[in-house]
Design a protein around this motif. Structure first.
Motif, PDB file in Angstrom:
ATOM      1  N   SER A  14      12.433  -0.052  -2.669  1.00  0.00           N
ATOM      2  CA  SER A  14      11.123   0.541  -2.471  1.00  0.00           C
ATOM      3  C   SER A  14      10.042  -0.435  -2.900  1.00  0.00           C
ATOM      4  O   SER A  14      10.296  -1.406  -3.601  1.00  0.00           O
ATOM      5  N   THR A  15       8.854  -0.172  -2.454  1.00  0.00           N
ATOM      6  CA  THR A  15       7.699  -0.996  -2.784  1.00  0.00           C
ATOM      7  C   THR A  15       6.768  -0.199  -3.680  1.00  0.00           C
ATOM      8  O   THR A  15       6.531   0.983  -3.434  1.00  0.00           O
ATOM      9  N   ILE A  16       6.263  -0.842  -4.730  1.00  0.00           N
ATOM     10  CA  ILE A  16       5.296  -0.187  -5.595  1.00  0.00           C
ATOM     11  C   ILE A  16       4.011  -0.996  -5.588  1.00  0.00           C
ATOM     12  O   ILE A  16       4.011  -2.188  -5.281  1.00  0.00           O
ATOM     13  N   SER A  17       2.948  -0.354  -5.924  1.00  0.00           N
ATOM     14  CA  SER A  17       1.653  -1.018  -5.989  1.00  0.00           C
ATOM     15  C   SER A  17       1.111  -0.893  -7.409  1.00  0.00           C
ATOM     16  O   SER A  17       1.022   0.204  -7.948  1.00  0.00           O
ATOM     17  N   LEU A  18       0.818  -2.025  -8.025  1.00  0.00           N
ATOM     18  CA  LEU A  18       0.254  -2.039  -9.367  1.00  0.00           C
ATOM     19  C   LEU A  18      -1.102  -2.723  -9.328  1.00  0.00           C
ATOM     20  O   LEU A  18      -1.287  -3.700  -8.607  1.00  0.00           O
TER      21      LEU A  18
END
Length: 53
Positions: A14-18
């Motif tokens: 999965s891809t996360i955004s920080l």
């Protein structure tokens, strides 16, 4: 009791955004502050606009 040799393998992709504060940019690394930690990211791992290169 019987021995259970069955293993469960879980794959997560999965891809996360920080959001963070860019502290420094060097030739091939970017140093970003997220919370109280500064992490080093290789420039090649980031999806950057080609106009920035």
């Amino acid at each position: 009791m019987t021995a259970n040799s069955e293993t469960i393998k879980i794959d997560i992709n999965s891809t996360i955004s920080l959001k963070g504060i860019v502290k420094a940019i060097f030739n091939d690394t970017i140093h970003v502050q997220i919370g109280g930690k500064i992490i080093t990211l290789p420039k090649g791992d980031l999806l950057l606009d080609q106009s920035m290169s």
